[in-house]
Design an enzyme around this catalytic site. Structure first.
Site, PDB file in Angstrom:
ATOM      1  N   TYR A  66       0.817  -1.207   0.000  1.00  0.00           N
ATOM      2  CA  TYR A  66       0.000   0.000   0.000  1.00  0.00           C
ATOM      3  C   TYR A  66       0.859   1.268   0.000  1.00  0.00           C
ATOM      4  O   TYR A  66       1.697   1.453  -0.881  1.00  0.00           O
ATOM      5  CB  TYR A  66      -0.996  -0.028   1.163  1.00  0.00           C
ATOM      6  CG  TYR A  66      -2.005  -1.137   1.042  1.00  0.00           C
ATOM      7  CD1 TYR A  66      -2.992  -1.102   0.052  1.00  0.00           C
ATOM      8  CD2 TYR A  66      -1.977  -2.243   1.890  1.00  0.00           C
ATOM      9  CE1 TYR A  66      -3.914  -2.129  -0.084  1.00  0.00           C
ATOM     10  CE2 TYR A  66      -2.903  -3.274   1.757  1.00  0.00           C
ATOM     11  CZ  TYR A  66      -3.864  -3.210   0.771  1.00  0.00           C
ATOM     12  OH  TYR A  66      -4.766  -4.229   0.637  1.00  0.00           O
ATOM     13  N   SER A  67       0.698   2.122   0.981  1.00  0.00           N
ATOM     14  CA  SER A  67       1.363   3.438   0.950  1.00  0.00           C
ATOM     15  C   SER A  67       2.861   3.389   1.187  1.00  0.00           C
ATOM     16  O   SER A  67       3.528   4.427   1.123  1.00  0.00           O
ATOM     17  CB  SER A  67       0.708   4.383   1.961  1.00  0.00           C
ATOM     18  OG  SER A  67      -0.540   4.817   1.473  1.00  0.00           O
ATOM     19  N   MET A  68       3.426   2.212   1.444  1.00  0.00           N
ATOM     20  CA  MET A  68       4.886   2.132   1.503  1.00  0.00           C
ATOM     21  C   MET A  68       5.501   2.314   0.120  1.00  0.00           C
ATOM     22  O   MET A  68       6.718   2.384  -0.025  1.00  0.00           O
ATOM     23  CB  MET A  68       5.325   0.803   2.113  1.00  0.00           C
ATOM     24  CG  MET A  68       5.120   0.735   3.620  1.00  0.00           C
ATOM     25  SD  MET A  68       5.783   2.169   4.497  1.00  0.00           S
ATOM     26  CE  MET A  68       7.531   1.983   4.173  1.00  0.00           C
ATOM     27  N   THR A  69       4.655   2.411  -0.914  1.00  0.00           N
ATOM     28  CA  THR A  69       5.143   2.827  -2.223  1.00  0.00           C
ATOM     29  C   THR A  69       5.686   4.248  -2.164  1.00  0.00           C
ATOM     30  O   THR A  69       6.613   4.601  -2.894  1.00  0.00           O
ATOM     31  CB  THR A  69       4.000   2.793  -3.251  1.00  0.00           C
ATOM     32  OG1 THR A  69       3.307   1.569  -3.130  1.00  0.00           O
ATOM     33  CG2 THR A  69       4.525   2.932  -4.673  1.00  0.00           C
TER      34      THR A  69
END
Length: 295
Positions: free
Chosen positions: A97-100
């Site tokens: 998810y937002s660890m991109t």
């Protein structure tokens, strides 16, 4: 903002499907004491996660601790798929998810070092439609009046989430939600499927939507990284997935990290809880990770 909410936004730059599992396969193991660590305290790490699993707040986890190039703790707890009663394995693949976002930020700084762009570059240099952005004059009071942006959004703003862009669906200021829906930033649900935006559609929608804040004035966790990913694609004429593979994932040996999980690895996917035990509501939007990359 909890990632379980943010995951509902099906926008490529904020959804990185596969994260490499923590595995000790390529590193030697050693006793905690030999590496200057406490076996008793490392045991508390496992206990902490086990409490979460036993309480139903977490389906499972993979834990790894290494020091000086040696593994001192590697463990898999709980379930890889709780509904299927499938135990967790150490080579499980997780949705990041937002660890991109930090990965895209590192990639941006690499391109800055290469002279492909600068922190001070306005986004409108790459997307002219964003040259004359509007800003809600007073979102806190529910005012939908729009005023011109005092200055352009810059690459620096996108990196630090000071662009004025929002995650409108979850913003504490409801005044931004309607304009974002009108601009087409919310993908409608059709027959249980979420429709993604193409790169051009996403940029066009962000160009039409008002900003929540004047650029550079306020930190707001947002779709800024999504737009940053589009800028990188525009500059290099490559998809974000191809760029990450070329400059980060392949050089670092991150062989299990991708926007799409290939069929040969699908059985390793760790599935999240379907229902939030605290609210009784759907916990995660579970995506088809075998579909084509939407960057």
């Amino acid at each position: 903002m909890r990632d379980r909410l943010l995951s509902r936004l099906i926008l490529a730059a904020s959804l990185f499907i596969a994260l490499p599992a923590l595995t000790a396969a390529e590193l030697p193991s050693a006793s905690p004491q030999s590496q200057g660590m406490s076996a008793e305290r490392l045991g508390r790490v496992r206990e902490l996660f086990q409490v979460e699993v036993d309480s139903g707040r977490m389906p499972g986890a993979v834990v790894l601790v290494a020091r000086k190039g040696k593994i001192v703790l590697a463990d898999a707890l709980g379930y890889q798929d709780k509904e299927a009663d499938k135990p967790m394995k150490r080579d499980a693949i997780f949705r990041a998810y937002s660890m991109t976002k930090p990965m895209v930020s590192v990639l941006t700084m690499m391109l800055i070092e290469e002279g492909k762009l600068q922190l001070a570059d306005p986004v409108s240099k790459f997307f002219p439609s964003m040259a004359s952005m509007k800003v809600l004059s007073n979102a806190a009071d529910g005012n939908s009046e729009r005023v011109p942006a005092a200055r352009p959004i810059t690459i620096h703003d996108l990196l630090r989430h000071t662009s004025g862009i929002s995650y409108a669906e979850f913003s504490r200021f409801p005044a931004i939600k309607g304009p974002y829906q009108e601009a087409g930033l919310f993908s409608p649900e059709v027959q249980g499927k979420w429709i993604t935006l193409s790169p051009k559609e996403q940029v066009d929608a962000l160009s039409k939507a008002p900003l929540l804040w004047q650029p550079g004035t306020t930190w707001e966790y947002s779709l800024s990284t999504d737009l940053l990913g589009r800028v990188l694609e525009e500059i290099t004429h490559k998809t974000l997935g191809a760029l990450l593979e070329e400059k980060l994932l392949k050089p670092l040996g991150m062989k299990d990290t991708s926007f799409v999980v290939p069929p040969s690895k699908v059985s390793r996917i760790a599935e999240p809880l379907r229902i939030d035990p605290l609210t009784g509501q759907p916990y995660y939007l579970v995506l088809d990770v075998r579909s084509e990359e939407h960057t």
